[in-house]
Write a protein that holds these residues in place. Structure first.
Motif, PDB file in Angstrom:
ATOM      1  N   THR A 245       0.840  -1.203   0.000  1.00 13.13           N
ATOM      2  CA  THR A 245       0.000   0.000   0.000  1.00 13.13           C
ATOM      3  C   THR A 245       0.871   1.247   0.000  1.00 13.13           C
ATOM      4  N   MET A 246       0.591   2.149  -0.917  1.00  8.18           N
ATOM      5  CA  MET A 246       1.421   3.343  -1.089  1.00  8.18           C
ATOM      6  C   MET A 246       0.668   4.609  -0.684  1.00  8.18           C
ATOM      7  N   SER A 247       1.346   5.454   0.091  1.00 11.93           N
ATOM      8  CA  SER A 247       0.836   6.771   0.482  1.00 11.93           C
ATOM      9  C   SER A 247      -0.481   6.699   1.237  1.00 11.93           C
ATOM     10  N   PHE A 248      -0.735   5.612   1.929  1.00 11.13           N
ATOM     11  CA  PHE A 248      -1.866   5.498   2.842  1.00 11.13           C
ATOM     12  C   PHE A 248      -1.429   4.641   4.021  1.00 11.13           C
ATOM     13  N   PRO A 249      -1.694   5.061   5.223  1.00  7.70           N
ATOM     14  CA  PRO A 249      -2.471   6.242   5.595  1.00  7.70           C
ATOM     15  C   PRO A 249      -1.671   7.545   5.649  1.00  7.70           C
ATOM     16  N   VAL A 250      -0.373   7.479   5.373  1.00  7.16           N
ATOM     17  CA  VAL A 250       0.477   8.672   5.402  1.00  7.16           C
ATOM     18  C   VAL A 250       1.049   8.902   4.011  1.00  7.16           C
ATOM     19  N   PRO A 251       0.843  10.067   3.422  1.00  8.88           N
ATOM     20  CA  PRO A 251       1.411  10.342   2.089  1.00  8.88           C
ATOM     21  C   PRO A 251       2.931  10.173   2.097  1.00  8.88           C
ATOM     22  N   GLY A 252       3.457   9.610   0.996  1.00  8.53           N
ATOM     23  CA  GLY A 252       4.906   9.460   0.872  1.00  8.53           C
ATOM     24  C   GLY A 252       5.477   8.280   1.627  1.00  8.53           C
ATOM     25  N   THR A 253       4.637   7.309   1.979  1.00  5.98           N
ATOM     26  CA  THR A 253       5.108   6.146   2.728  1.00  5.98           C
ATOM     27  C   THR A 253       4.663   4.855   2.048  1.00  5.98           C
ATOM     28  N   LEU A 254       5.198   3.737   2.532  1.00  2.91           N
ATOM     29  CA  LEU A 254       4.761   2.410   2.116  1.00  2.91           C
ATOM     30  C   LEU A 254       4.267   1.667   3.355  1.00  2.91           C
ATOM     31  N   MET A 255       3.065   1.139   3.292  1.00  2.95           N
ATOM     32  CA  MET A 255       2.494   0.398   4.419  1.00  2.95           C
ATOM     33  C   MET A 255       2.516  -1.087   4.077  1.00  2.95           C
ATOM     34  N   ILE A 256       3.270  -1.851   4.849  1.00  4.72           N
ATOM     35  CA  ILE A 256       3.518  -3.264   4.550  1.00  4.72           C
ATOM     36  C   ILE A 256       2.737  -4.150   5.512  1.00  4.72           C
ATOM     37  N   GLU A 257       1.987  -5.088   4.951  1.00 11.18           N
ATOM     38  CA  GLU A 257       1.148  -5.985   5.740  1.00 11.18           C
ATOM     39  C   GLU A 257       1.343  -7.416   5.226  1.00 11.18           C
ATOM     40  N   PRO A 258       2.278  -8.165   5.815  1.00 10.34           N
ATOM     41  CA  PRO A 258       2.616  -9.485   5.266  1.00 10.34           C
ATOM     42  C   PRO A 258       1.565 -10.561   5.516  1.00 10.34           C
ATOM     43  N   THR A 259       0.675 -10.380   6.484  1.00 14.64           N
ATOM     44  CA  THR A 259      -0.270 -11.400   6.957  1.00 14.64           C
ATOM     45  C   THR A 259       0.496 -12.666   7.348  1.00 14.64           C
ATOM     46  N   GLU A 260      -0.243 -13.776   7.460  1.00 20.62           N
ATOM     47  CA  GLU A 260       0.378 -15.029   7.897  1.00 20.62           C
ATOM     48  C   GLU A 260       0.680 -15.965   6.751  1.00 20.62           C
ATOM     49  N   SER A 261       0.447 -15.518   5.527  1.00 24.61           N
ATOM     50  CA  SER A 261       0.395 -16.462   4.408  1.00 24.61           C
ATOM     51  C   SER A 261       1.724 -16.722   3.704  1.00 24.61           C
ATOM     52  N   GLU A 262       2.755 -15.962   4.003  1.00 23.26           N
ATOM     53  CA  GLU A 262       4.023 -16.128   3.291  1.00 23.26           C
ATOM     54  C   GLU A 262       5.063 -16.828   4.162  1.00 23.26           C
ATOM     55  N   SER A 263       5.942 -17.576   3.517  1.00 25.51           N
ATOM     56  CA  SER A 263       7.030 -18.251   4.233  1.00 25.51           C
ATOM     57  C   SER A 263       8.101 -17.238   4.620  1.00 25.51           C
ATOM     58  N   LYS A 264       8.968 -17.635   5.542  1.00 26.55           N
ATOM     59  CA  LYS A 264      10.066 -16.759   5.941  1.00 26.55           C
ATOM     60  C   LYS A 264      10.966 -16.452   4.745  1.00 26.55           C
ATOM     61  N   ALA A 265      11.174 -17.444   3.871  1.00 29.25           N
ATOM     62  CA  ALA A 265      12.016 -17.229   2.690  1.00 29.25           C
ATOM     63  C   ALA A 265      11.439 -16.119   1.810  1.00 29.25           C
ATOM     64  N   GLU A 266      10.127 -16.097   1.665  1.00 26.90           N
ATOM     65  CA  GLU A 266       9.507 -15.064   0.838  1.00 26.90           C
ATOM     66  C   GLU A 266       9.565 -13.710   1.528  1.00 26.90           C
ATOM     67  N   LEU A 267       9.384 -13.689   2.840  1.00 23.24           N
ATOM     68  CA  LEU A 267       9.519 -12.432   3.577  1.00 23.24           C
ATOM     69  C   LEU A 267      10.943 -11.887   3.415  1.00 23.24           C
ATOM     70  N   ASP A 268      11.922 -12.774   3.500  1.00 22.35           N
ATOM     71  CA  ASP A 268      13.322 -12.347   3.355  1.00 22.35           C
ATOM     72  C   ASP A 268      13.591 -11.837   1.941  1.00 22.35           C
ATOM     73  N   ARG A 269      13.012 -12.491   0.962  1.00 21.91           N
ATOM     74  CA  ARG A 269      13.215 -12.055  -0.419  1.00 21.91           C
ATOM     75  C   ARG A 269      12.662 -10.655  -0.627  1.00 21.91           C
ATOM     76  N   PHE A 270      11.508 -10.377  -0.055  1.00 21.24           N
ATOM     77  CA  PHE A 270      10.917  -9.047  -0.173  1.00 21.24           C
ATOM     78  C   PHE A 270      11.773  -8.021   0.570  1.00 21.24           C
ATOM     79  N   CYS A 271      12.232  -8.379   1.767  1.00 23.63           N
ATOM     80  CA  CYS A 271      13.109  -7.474   2.522  1.00 23.63           C
ATOM     81  C   CYS A 271      14.407  -7.221   1.758  1.00 23.63           C
ATOM     82  N   ASP A 272      14.972  -8.275   1.174  1.00 22.64           N
ATOM     83  CA  ASP A 272      16.205  -8.132   0.397  1.00 22.64           C
ATOM     84  C   ASP A 272      16.007  -7.176  -0.774  1.00 22.64           C
ATOM     85  N   ALA A 273      14.835  -7.253  -1.405  1.00 21.57           N
ATOM     86  CA  ALA A 273      14.552  -6.358  -2.528  1.00 21.57           C
ATOM     87  C   ALA A 273      14.505  -4.914  -2.065  1.00 21.57           C
TER      88      ALA A 273
END
Length: 358
Positions: A245-273
């Motif tokens: 989510t971009m620029s909500f609820p604060v303009p100029g920010t990224l709001m990240i919500e991983p939920t429970e559905s992704e593996s640690k490897a996928e979370l790490d891949r996103f963080c690495d990116a």
């Protein structure tokens, strides 16, 4: 922004006037401002609409006081259940003092979250509001009040969606649903911990933790490198990710919500990116990359652009298309290069046949 944008819109459609309540520096609701405004509008106070945990990614520790203040001045508390995936199995809106709460099936109960999710799910109310619930003449057991009549053509809304959530709940069971809540909160805190440093996490709770989501502050990059949140969002496509989510609820920010559905490897891949993108921003800040001609400003990079005969950009084709090692094994090619989002939102184009062809 404790409430979602649809909340004040719903209030206006119902004939209410909306009064905004201030946010405290830590991202929670400013309870002193709430008390002041509740007292000032006590004669006409209808309700407060609040999201818990807030969209700032923190649990409102003053939620019970908030409910008490509103009740004291004659109002009701509508708790937006959009973030129930941080509560199921751990806590209950009724215990805080809320009078109404809707339970989104999307995100929390296995219905896809993208695009907002289907608008369906149960709405729970305190006993004193039960007589005002809508009814339906075709329902098997009409509500006791049925005072307002039906609000939907089908008694249970989008009925084709409901079996999916029913099956999910039945298979997960109470212990599984609680575990999903715990993992959603754990995932968010893990990612916030990894990304804190390269980025600034805008809000945290009193104990330094976030809830099920968190906000990365990208606003400083506009001054330091000419980079905005949208540039980061577009560059993530080159790394194979849809932006959060971009620029909500604060303009100029990224709001990240991983939920429970992704593996640690996928979370790490996103963080690495995101960490790799931060290094690309640092190259601009240090003068090693051009402020106007760089991988972020030109993102996303399509196959047509990368394979074109002419390449006049100040960085390599490899950096454009393969900025991370995992992309060598699986590469998603964005089909369209950078578009003007604001122009597109304001200039709609219908791709359907003209009316005279029917």
């Amino acid at each position: 922004m404790s409430a979602h944008g649809t909340n004040p819109a719903s209030a206006v459609m119902a004939g209410f006037s909306v009064v905004a309540v201030a946010t405290a520096p830590d991202g929670t609701i400013d309870l002193a401002d709430l008390e002041k405004k509740a007292a000032a509008h006590a004669a006409r106070l209808g309700c407060i609409m609040v999201t818990y945990p807030s969209t700032h990614g923190v649990f409102e520790e003053g939620i019970r006081k908030l409910c008490a203040v509103v009740h004291q001045h004659g109002g009701q508390v509508y708790l937006d259940g959009a973030n129930m995936n941080a509560q199921v199995g751990l806590c209950r809106p009724g215990d805080y003092g809320a009078d109404v709460c809707h339970l989104n099936l999307h995100k929390t109960f296995c219905i896809p979250h993208g695009g907002g999710g289907p608008g369906v799910g149960p709405i729970g109310v305190a006993p004193h509001l039960a007589p005002f619930l809508p009814g339906h003449p075709l329902a098997e057991a009409p509500s006791s009040g049925a005072g307002v009549g039906p609000v939907s053509a089908a008694p249970h809304g989008s009925a084709s969606i409901l079996p999916i959530s029913f099956a999910y709940i039945a298979m997960m069971g109470g212990a599984g649903l609680t575990r999903a809540t715990q993992v959603a909160i754990l995932n968010a805190n893990y990612m916030a911990h990894r990304l804190d440093g390269p980025y600034a996490v805008l809000y945290r709770g009193a104990r330094g933790r976030v809830a099920h989501e968190f906000i990365l502050d990208c606003r400083p990059f506009k001054k330091s490198a000419g980079i905005e949140a949208e540039d980061i969002a577009k560059r993530l496509m080159d790394y194979g990710f849809h932006a959060p989510t971009m620029s909500f609820p604060v303009p100029g920010t990224l709001m990240i919500e991983p939920t429970e559905s992704e593996s640690k490897a996928e979370l790490d891949r996103f963080c690495d990116a995101l960490i790799a993108i931060r290094k690309e921003i640092a190259a601009i800040e240090d003068g090693a990359a051009d402020r106007a001609d760089n991988p972020l400003k030109n993102a996303p990079h399509t196959a047509a652009v990368v394979l074109a005969t002419e390449w006049a950009r100040s960085y390599s084709r490899e950096q454009a298309a393969y900025p991370a090692p995992w992309l060598r094994e699986h590469k998603y090619w964005p089909p369209v290069a950078r578009v003007d989002n604001a122009y597109g939102d304001r200039n709609l184009m219908c791709t359907c046949p003209p009316m005279d062809s029917y």
